[in-house]
Write an enzyme that holds these catalytic residues in place. Structure first.
Site, PDB file in Angstrom:
ATOM      1  N   CYS A 112      17.928  14.160  10.070  1.00  0.00           N
ATOM      2  CA  CYS A 112      16.683  14.925  10.215  1.00  0.00           C
ATOM      3  C   CYS A 112      16.623  15.720  11.524  1.00  0.00           C
ATOM      4  O   CYS A 112      15.801  16.626  11.662  1.00  0.00           O
ATOM      5  CB  CYS A 112      15.473  14.013  10.115  1.00  0.00           C
ATOM      6  N   HIS A 236       9.114  16.966  13.448  1.00  0.00           N
ATOM      7  CA  HIS A 236       9.735  16.634  12.162  1.00  0.00           C
ATOM      8  C   HIS A 236       8.675  15.919  11.309  1.00  0.00           C
ATOM      9  O   HIS A 236       7.993  15.019  11.768  1.00  0.00           O
ATOM     10  CB  HIS A 236      10.946  15.737  12.400  1.00  0.00           C
ATOM     11  N   ASN A 266       8.937  14.340   3.378  1.00  0.00           N
ATOM     12  CA  ASN A 266       9.962  14.439   4.419  1.00  0.00           C
ATOM     13  C   ASN A 266      11.164  15.192   3.848  1.00  0.00           C
ATOM     14  O   ASN A 266      11.872  14.667   2.998  1.00  0.00           O
ATOM     15  CB  ASN A 266      10.356  13.020   4.860  1.00  0.00           C
TER      16      ASN A 266
HETATM   17  O1  UT7 Z   1      13.269  11.189   8.698  1.00  0.00           O
HETATM   18  C1  UT7 Z   1      13.420   9.854   9.067  1.00  0.00           C
HETATM   19  C2  UT7 Z   1      13.162   9.001   7.860  1.00  0.00           C
HETATM   20  N1  UT7 Z   1      12.471   7.795   8.015  1.00  0.00           N
HETATM   21  C3  UT7 Z   1      11.222   7.608   8.507  1.00  0.00           C
HETATM   22  O2  UT7 Z   1      10.594   8.432   9.073  1.00  0.00           O
HETATM   23  C4  UT7 Z   1      10.638   6.251   8.253  1.00  0.00           C
HETATM   24  C5  UT7 Z   1       9.839   5.699   9.388  1.00  0.00           C
HETATM   25  N2  UT7 Z   1       9.050   4.596   8.911  1.00  0.00           N
HETATM   26  C6  UT7 Z   1       7.918   4.750   8.207  1.00  0.00           C
HETATM   27  O3  UT7 Z   1       7.494   5.869   8.001  1.00  0.00           O
HETATM   28  C7  UT7 Z   1       7.173   3.531   7.749  1.00  0.00           C
HETATM   29  O4  UT7 Z   1       7.799   2.375   8.260  1.00  0.00           O
HETATM   30  C8  UT7 Z   1       7.088   3.422   6.196  1.00  0.00           C
HETATM   31  C9  UT7 Z   1       6.143   4.484   5.665  1.00  0.00           C
HETATM   32  C10 UT7 Z   1       8.458   3.598   5.581  1.00  0.00           C
HETATM   33  C11 UT7 Z   1       6.540   2.067   5.804  1.00  0.00           C
HETATM   34  O5  UT7 Z   1       5.279   1.846   6.413  1.00  0.00           O
HETATM   35  P1  UT7 Z   1       4.985   0.472   7.156  1.00  0.00           P
HETATM   36  O6  UT7 Z   1       3.604   0.550   7.605  1.00  0.00           O
HETATM   37  O7  UT7 Z   1       6.036   0.257   8.170  1.00  0.00           O
HETATM   38  O8  UT7 Z   1       5.091  -0.549   5.954  1.00  0.00           O
HETATM   39  P2  UT7 Z   1       6.086  -1.794   5.781  1.00  0.00           P
HETATM   40  O9  UT7 Z   1       7.482  -1.331   5.561  1.00  0.00           O
HETATM   41  O10 UT7 Z   1       5.824  -2.770   6.866  1.00  0.00           O
HETATM   42  O11 UT7 Z   1       5.551  -2.372   4.414  1.00  0.00           O
HETATM   43  C12 UT7 Z   1       4.239  -2.907   4.275  1.00  0.00           C
HETATM   44  C13 UT7 Z   1       4.063  -3.387   2.853  1.00  0.00           C
HETATM   45  C14 UT7 Z   1       5.199  -4.270   2.358  1.00  0.00           C
HETATM   46  O12 UT7 Z   1       4.624  -5.292   1.558  1.00  0.00           O
HETATM   47  P3  UT7 Z   1       4.438  -6.770   2.149  1.00  0.00           P
HETATM   48  O13 UT7 Z   1       5.812  -7.226   2.517  1.00  0.00           O
HETATM   49  O14 UT7 Z   1       3.533  -6.604   3.334  1.00  0.00           O
HETATM   50  O15 UT7 Z   1       3.824  -7.483   0.999  1.00  0.00           O
HETATM   51  C15 UT7 Z   1       6.001  -3.345   1.489  1.00  0.00           C
HETATM   52  O16 UT7 Z   1       6.711  -4.037   0.465  1.00  0.00           O
HETATM   53  O17 UT7 Z   1       4.014  -2.256   1.954  1.00  0.00           O
HETATM   54  C16 UT7 Z   1       4.933  -2.467   0.883  1.00  0.00           C
HETATM   55  N3  UT7 Z   1       5.438  -1.173   0.428  1.00  0.00           N
HETATM   56  C17 UT7 Z   1       4.814  -0.427  -0.507  1.00  0.00           C
HETATM   57  N4  UT7 Z   1       3.711  -0.631  -1.225  1.00  0.00           N
HETATM   58  C18 UT7 Z   1       3.335   0.338  -2.092  1.00  0.00           C
HETATM   59  C19 UT7 Z   1       6.527  -0.505   0.865  1.00  0.00           C
HETATM   60  N5  UT7 Z   1       6.640   0.663   0.209  1.00  0.00           N
HETATM   61  C20 UT7 Z   1       5.589   0.730  -0.636  1.00  0.00           C
HETATM   62  C21 UT7 Z   1       5.150   1.702  -1.559  1.00  0.00           C
HETATM   63  N6  UT7 Z   1       4.019   1.468  -2.258  1.00  0.00           N
HETATM   64  N7  UT7 Z   1       5.804   2.860  -1.758  1.00  0.00           N
END
Ligand code: UT7
Length: 311
Positions: A112, A236, A266
């Site tokens: 990215c 970004h 993204n």
């Molecule tokens: O260009 C570079 C590319 N990457 C990035 O920019 C990613 C950077 N990271 C992020 O943007 C965030 O970490 C995410 C958006 C990917 C995730 O957000 P988060 O607040 O860090 O959530 P998390 O990974 O801690 O997940 C929280 C919960 C989990 O459930 P439990 O374990 O708390 O029960 C996940 O399983 O949300 C769940 N989850 C979802 N639920 C519904 C993860 N993805 C989804 C989804 N829909 N799509």
């Protein structure tokens, strides 16, 4: 000699996939995606449109916008992690299609942050007097490496392309300063395994919040400028919460930050040039504005540029 943007263009696929569409495909919700990422919809290219097709379309517009002919381009740099195939490069493919016969051509792999790497590389060739015009494209067809069964990543990405022609601009304009960096030890947090993207979202999130803020401040310092000098921030477009952290670090009001993540998701290396075109078309970037561009990505990589708009 100062290198700056003398032409710009973008290509976005027509097909829109909303969060509600994704709700029907996997265990997710519009509410989760919107509140955690800021994304509402993304563009997805059809099977017959590959990365080079999008790159070509954006490049054509940038060249036209620059008011030059493709034959005048000295070098083509394409930032992408989703090329049509490992080789020949997307840069070589579009060199042929554009008829940019004298241009050297290669792809850049910095995920990215690739567009930042491309711009800074182009700047070296222009400011050394080696080349007059360098075409830099950021393009991704991420949806071809997205695992549609993995809700952690599938909801985040979209397809698209943005391109600029870099050339000489008048004194005080163009790229005033830059920072590029990498931390290979963080490669394990975001990578492609076999066919698909694999990501430790939380680790990438923490890194991004810290690095985007740091790099933005660093390029201002390098240019002898302060936060008060910034007219517009184009981060970004990965996640609105990460972008907001950078905006707050620069103490900018909401209207001074580009936000296209809601519409396009993204798009990796393409997100910064796509957003630049969006803001130009909306009349939000004006002649002599000071713009901070900042990106991060898999590698891990990062890059930022302080840019004075205008030719
Ligand atoms: O260009 C570079 C590319 N990457 C990035 O920019 C990613 C950077 N990271 C992020 O943007 C965030 O970490 C995410 C958006 C990917 C995730 O957000 P988060 O607040 O860090 O959530 P998390 O990974 O801690 O997940 C929280 C919960 C989990 O459930 P439990 O374990 O708390 O029960 C996940 O399983 O949300 C769940 N989850 C979802 N639920 C519904 C993860 N993805 C989804 C989804 N829909 N799509």
């Amino acid at each position: 000699m100062n290198a700056g943007i003398v032409g710009i263009g973008r290509y976005l696929p027509e097909k829109i996939v909303t969060n509600f569409d994704l709700e029907k495909m996997m265990d997710t919700s519009d509410e989760w995606i919107r509140t955690r990422t800021g994304i509402e919809e993304r563009r997805i290219s059809t099977d017959d449109v590959d990365t080079s097709d999008m790159a070509y379309a954006a490049a054509q517009k940038a060249i036209e916008n620059a008011g030059i002919s493709a034959a005048e381009i000295d070098m083509i740099l394409v930032a992408t992690v989703t090329p049509d195939q490992p080789f020949p490069s997307v840069a070589c493919m579009i060199q042929d299609k554009l008829g940019a016969k004298k241009a050297a051509a290669m792809d850049i792999s910095a995920a990215c942050a690739g567009f930042m790497y491309g711009m800074v590389t182009a700047k070296q060739f222009i400011e050394s007097g080696t080349y007059k015009y360098v075409l830099v494209v950021g393009v991704e067809k991420l949806t071809k490496i997205v695992d549609w069964n993995d809700r952690n990543t599938a909801v985040l990405f979209g397809d698209g392309a943005g391109a600029v022609v870099l050339g000489q601009v008048s004194a005080g304009r163009g790229i005033l300063s830059f920072e590029l960096g990498a931390d290979g030890s963080g490669g394990k947090h975001l990578y492609q395994e076999e066919q698909f993207i694999t990501m430790n979202g939380r680790e990438v999130f923490k890194f991004a919040v810290r690095q985007m803020g740091e790099s933005s401040v660093n390029v201002l310092e390098k240019a002898g400028l302060t936060k008060q000098d910034v007219d517009f921030l184009i981060p970004h477009q990965a996640n609105i919460r990460i972008m907001e952290a950078s905006r707050q670090r620069l103490e900018l009001p909401e209207e001074k930050m580009s936000k296209t993540v809601n519409k396009y998701g993204n798009t990796s290396a393409a997100s910064i040039p796509i957003s630049m075109v969006e803001e130009l078309e909306a009349g939000k970037i004006k002649e002599d504005d000071l713009i901070v561009l900042v990106g991060f990505g898999g590698g891990l990589t990062w890059g930022a540029i302080a840019l004075r708009w205008g030719r």
